[in-house]
Design a protein around this motif. Sequence first.
Motif, PDB file in Angstrom:
ATOM      1  N   PHE A 189       1.188  -1.056  -0.245  1.00  0.00           N
ATOM      2  CA  PHE A 189      -0.360  -0.180  -0.018  1.00  0.00           C
ATOM      3  C   PHE A 189       0.693   1.136  -0.149  1.00  0.00           C
ATOM      4  O   PHE A 189       0.359   2.255  -1.425  1.00  0.00           O
ATOM      5  CB  PHE A 189      -1.312  -0.192   1.156  1.00  0.00           C
ATOM      6  CG  PHE A 189      -1.959   1.298   1.433  1.00  0.00           C
ATOM      7  CD1 PHE A 189      -2.795   1.593   0.561  1.00  0.00           C
ATOM      8  CD2 PHE A 189      -1.455   1.730   2.505  1.00  0.00           C
ATOM      9  CE1 PHE A 189      -3.745   2.488   0.959  1.00  0.00           C
ATOM     10  CE2 PHE A 189      -2.167   2.823   2.724  1.00  0.00           C
ATOM     11  CZ  PHE A 189      -2.956   3.771   1.444  1.00  0.00           C
ATOM     12  N   TRP A 190       1.549   1.450   0.973  1.00  0.00           N
ATOM     13  CA  TRP A 190       2.293   2.779   1.073  1.00  0.00           C
ATOM     14  C   TRP A 190       3.467   2.974  -0.022  1.00  0.00           C
ATOM     15  O   TRP A 190       3.925   3.836  -0.654  1.00  0.00           O
ATOM     16  CB  TRP A 190       3.326   3.033   2.283  1.00  0.00           C
ATOM     17  CG  TRP A 190       2.924   3.078   3.391  1.00  0.00           C
ATOM     18  CD1 TRP A 190       1.283   1.332   4.230  1.00  0.00           C
ATOM     19  CD2 TRP A 190       2.130   4.089   4.304  1.00  0.00           C
ATOM     20  NE1 TRP A 190       1.675   2.681   5.210  1.00  0.00           N
ATOM     21  CE2 TRP A 190       1.251   4.165   5.278  1.00  0.00           C
ATOM     22  CE3 TRP A 190       2.400   5.260   3.863  1.00  0.00           C
ATOM     23  CZ2 TRP A 190       0.191   4.817   5.860  1.00  0.00           C
ATOM     24  CZ3 TRP A 190       1.481   6.356   4.285  1.00  0.00           C
ATOM     25  CH2 TRP A 190       0.099   5.870   5.127  1.00  0.00           C
ATOM     26  N   ARG A 191       4.323   1.398  -0.533  1.00  0.00           N
ATOM     27  CA  ARG A 191       5.022   1.972  -1.842  1.00  0.00           C
ATOM     28  C   ARG A 191       4.408   1.840  -3.017  1.00  0.00           C
ATOM     29  O   ARG A 191       4.749   2.701  -3.634  1.00  0.00           O
ATOM     30  CB  ARG A 191       5.371   0.129  -2.348  1.00  0.00           C
ATOM     31  CG  ARG A 191       6.516   0.690  -2.945  1.00  0.00           C
ATOM     32  CD  ARG A 191       6.321  -0.003  -4.482  1.00  0.00           C
ATOM     33  NE  ARG A 191       7.530  -0.549  -5.160  1.00  0.00           N
ATOM     34  CZ  ARG A 191       7.493   0.013  -6.626  1.00  0.00           C
ATOM     35  NH1 ARG A 191       5.720  -0.154  -7.117  1.00  0.00           N
ATOM     36  NH2 ARG A 191       8.011  -0.182  -7.416  1.00  0.00           N
ATOM     37  N   ALA A 192       2.827   1.784  -3.178  1.00  0.00           N
ATOM     38  CA  ALA A 192       2.004   2.491  -4.133  1.00  0.00           C
ATOM     39  C   ALA A 192       1.643   3.904  -3.923  1.00  0.00           C
ATOM     40  O   ALA A 192       2.430   4.507  -5.125  1.00  0.00           O
ATOM     41  CB  ALA A 192       0.904   1.570  -4.455  1.00  0.00           C
ATOM     42  N   LEU A 193       1.548   4.099  -2.757  1.00  0.00           N
ATOM     43  CA  LEU A 193       0.906   5.569  -3.061  1.00  0.00           C
ATOM     44  C   LEU A 193       2.120   7.284  -2.657  1.00  0.00           C
ATOM     45  O   LEU A 193       1.895   7.649  -2.560  1.00  0.00           O
ATOM     46  CB  LEU A 193       0.833   5.493  -1.103  1.00  0.00           C
ATOM     47  CG  LEU A 193      -0.963   4.479  -1.726  1.00  0.00           C
ATOM     48  CD1 LEU A 193      -2.183   5.190  -0.612  1.00  0.00           C
ATOM     49  CD2 LEU A 193      -1.835   5.288  -3.157  1.00  0.00           C
ATOM     50  N   LEU A 194       3.220   6.471  -1.836  1.00  0.00           N
ATOM     51  CA  LEU A 194       4.203   7.105  -1.300  1.00  0.00           C
ATOM     52  C   LEU A 194       5.508   7.803  -2.890  1.00  0.00           C
ATOM     53  O   LEU A 194       5.531   6.809  -3.597  1.00  0.00           O
ATOM     54  CB  LEU A 194       5.865   6.918  -0.514  1.00  0.00           C
ATOM     55  CG  LEU A 194       4.963   6.459   0.591  1.00  0.00           C
ATOM     56  CD1 LEU A 194       5.990   5.765   1.694  1.00  0.00           C
ATOM     57  CD2 LEU A 194       4.406   8.409   1.668  1.00  0.00           C
ATOM     58  N   PRO A 195       4.954   8.989  -2.781  1.00  0.00           N
ATOM     59  CA  PRO A 195       5.944   9.579  -4.523  1.00  0.00           C
ATOM     60  C   PRO A 195       7.178   8.529  -3.995  1.00  0.00           C
ATOM     61  O   PRO A 195       8.331   8.883  -3.292  1.00  0.00           O
ATOM     62  CB  PRO A 195       5.726  11.251  -3.662  1.00  0.00           C
ATOM     63  CG  PRO A 195       5.790  11.662  -2.148  1.00  0.00           C
ATOM     64  CD  PRO A 195       5.426   9.814  -2.150  1.00  0.00           C
ATOM     65  N   GLY A 196       8.023   8.590  -5.115  1.00  0.00           N
ATOM     66  CA  GLY A 196       8.788   8.492  -5.741  1.00  0.00           C
ATOM     67  C   GLY A 196       9.621   9.108  -6.651  1.00  0.00           C
ATOM     68  O   GLY A 196       9.409  10.150  -7.717  1.00  0.00           O
ATOM     69  N   PRO A 197      10.972   9.539  -7.435  1.00  0.00           N
ATOM     70  CA  PRO A 197      11.769  10.398  -8.230  1.00  0.00           C
ATOM     71  C   PRO A 197      11.116  10.774  -9.288  1.00  0.00           C
ATOM     72  O   PRO A 197      10.997  11.329 -10.429  1.00  0.00           O
ATOM     73  CB  PRO A 197      12.738   9.709  -8.489  1.00  0.00           C
ATOM     74  CG  PRO A 197      13.390   8.669  -7.332  1.00  0.00           C
ATOM     75  CD  PRO A 197      12.158   8.297  -7.139  1.00  0.00           C
ATOM     76  N   SER A 198      10.426   9.194  -9.844  1.00  0.00           N
ATOM     77  CA  SER A 198       9.625   9.937 -11.350  1.00  0.00           C
ATOM     78  C   SER A 198       7.996   9.834 -11.038  1.00  0.00           C
ATOM     79  O   SER A 198       7.646   8.964 -12.359  1.00  0.00           O
ATOM     80  CB  SER A 198      10.192   8.065 -12.072  1.00  0.00           C
ATOM     81  OG  SER A 198       9.844   7.011 -11.771  1.00  0.00           O
ATOM     82  N   ARG A 199       7.465   9.680  -9.602  1.00  0.00           N
ATOM     83  CA  ARG A 199       6.250   9.200  -9.426  1.00  0.00           C
ATOM     84  C   ARG A 199       5.705  11.073  -8.605  1.00  0.00           C
ATOM     85  O   ARG A 199       4.828  10.560  -8.015  1.00  0.00           O
ATOM     86  CB  ARG A 199       5.854   7.752  -9.080  1.00  0.00           C
ATOM     87  CG  ARG A 199       5.983   6.502  -9.392  1.00  0.00           C
ATOM     88  CD  ARG A 199       6.315   5.851  -8.699  1.00  0.00           C
ATOM     89  NE  ARG A 199       4.910   5.259  -7.476  1.00  0.00           N
ATOM     90  CZ  ARG A 199       5.516   4.577  -6.234  1.00  0.00           C
ATOM     91  NH1 ARG A 199       6.598   4.581  -6.208  1.00  0.00           N
ATOM     92  NH2 ARG A 199       4.770   4.899  -5.481  1.00  0.00           N
ATOM     93  N   GLY A 200       5.894  11.624  -9.221  1.00  0.00           N
ATOM     94  CA  GLY A 200       5.861  13.505  -8.366  1.00  0.00           C
ATOM     95  C   GLY A 200       4.443  13.776  -8.801  1.00  0.00           C
ATOM     96  O   GLY A 200       3.395  14.127  -8.365  1.00  0.00           O
ATOM     97  N   ASP A 201       4.107  12.983 -10.234  1.00  0.00           N
ATOM     98  CA  ASP A 201       2.840  13.242 -10.233  1.00  0.00           C
ATOM     99  C   ASP A 201       1.452  12.972  -9.899  1.00  0.00           C
ATOM    100  O   ASP A 201       0.073  12.577 -10.255  1.00  0.00           O
ATOM    101  CB  ASP A 201       2.973  13.305 -12.247  1.00  0.00           C
ATOM    102  CG  ASP A 201       2.960  12.169 -12.512  1.00  0.00           C
ATOM    103  OD1 ASP A 201       3.570  11.022 -10.967  1.00  0.00           O
ATOM    104  OD2 ASP A 201       2.842  11.748 -14.363  1.00  0.00           O
ATOM    105  N   ALA A 202       1.582  11.647  -8.834  1.00  0.00           N
ATOM    106  CA  ALA A 202       0.764  10.952  -8.399  1.00  0.00           C
ATOM    107  C   ALA A 202       0.377  10.942  -7.014  1.00  0.00           C
ATOM    108  O   ALA A 202      -0.872  10.003  -6.754  1.00  0.00           O
ATOM    109  CB  ALA A 202       1.371   8.990  -8.942  1.00  0.00           C
ATOM    110  N   CYS A 203       0.736  11.787  -7.195  1.00  0.00           N
ATOM    111  CA  CYS A 203       0.385  12.781  -4.914  1.00  0.00           C
ATOM    112  C   CYS A 203      -1.390  13.077  -5.505  1.00  0.00           C
ATOM    113  O   CYS A 203      -1.788  12.121  -4.217  1.00  0.00           O
ATOM    114  CB  CYS A 203       1.153  13.606  -5.098  1.00  0.00           C
ATOM    115  SG  CYS A 203       2.684  13.598  -5.173  1.00  0.00           S
TER     116      CYS A 203
END
Length: 300
Positions: A189-203
């Motif tokens: 769950f937290w891996r899918a939701l916490l932002p990463g370097p290439s997932r800033g637009d998924a907030c």
Amino acid sequence: MSFDSLFSTSLCYGALGPEAGWTFMVPIVFPLVAFASLYIVGTVRIWRRSRRARLLRFRKALLFVCGWVALVAALVSPIHALGERLFSAHMIEHELLMAVAAPLVIASCPAAPMIWALPMRLRQALRAAGHIRVLGTIWTCVSRPVAATILHGVAIWAWHVPALFEAALQQGPLHYAQHASFFGTGLLFWRALLPGPSRGDACGSAVMHLFLTSLHTGLLGALLVVSPRLWYPENAIGSSLWGLAPLEDQQLAGLVMWIPAGLIYGGAALFLAGLWIRASARVQLRVIDLGAGISTDVSP
């Protein structure tokens, strides 16, 4: 000692009252020690190869240590032993696994150092397994925010069905499966939701899933608080030793799930909402700057 007795002994150790002790049993301690050892060995190897990565890895190591300590508090400290006879302690144990240890461990990005800790042949085997199409498809499906949120929610609600919950109290392997599903789906769950370097637009999506999780866990906690009957009689037999009636113990457990855990999910949603707003503002500024540049180029 048989396999079943090993589990049952670890569950019954010191769980009778205020004098409950620490749970030093192999099925609990060995995975924790192995987990920490792999992370430490891998981090040291990364530090030796790249000095520039030390500061970033040191920050992540602090997050990992905090997450690992939360795991120890949930599974080894007296909280675990008390959780066998006190429902509120059992709920604290579950929330430590799902809402404290899981996000801290994921924020520490443990995959890279743990892979580096493995022998070269095993690393190559894992790399080859990563190219297997079926495994890749399964991982892509379950690691999406919607799927991860649903799996985490199903684990929470399913294990709180009275028959399944009390079966886990009576059977050691089921109890460990309960903890593993809480922590495992929490990691997902937290891996899918916490932002990463290439997932800033998924907030934006993450904020919605955190809000929904806060709602349904808060609902379950509220149901425990207002319920006039006892859901898990077997998990309240030690409440009198702490000056609580069994129903009061259940209400306290419901409050733990409803308020502190809800604040964690809600706080994470607010944090990600702030990141989302900041990222949107940066995009708008870039568009404005680009428009101003085009206007300057075409002006006479």
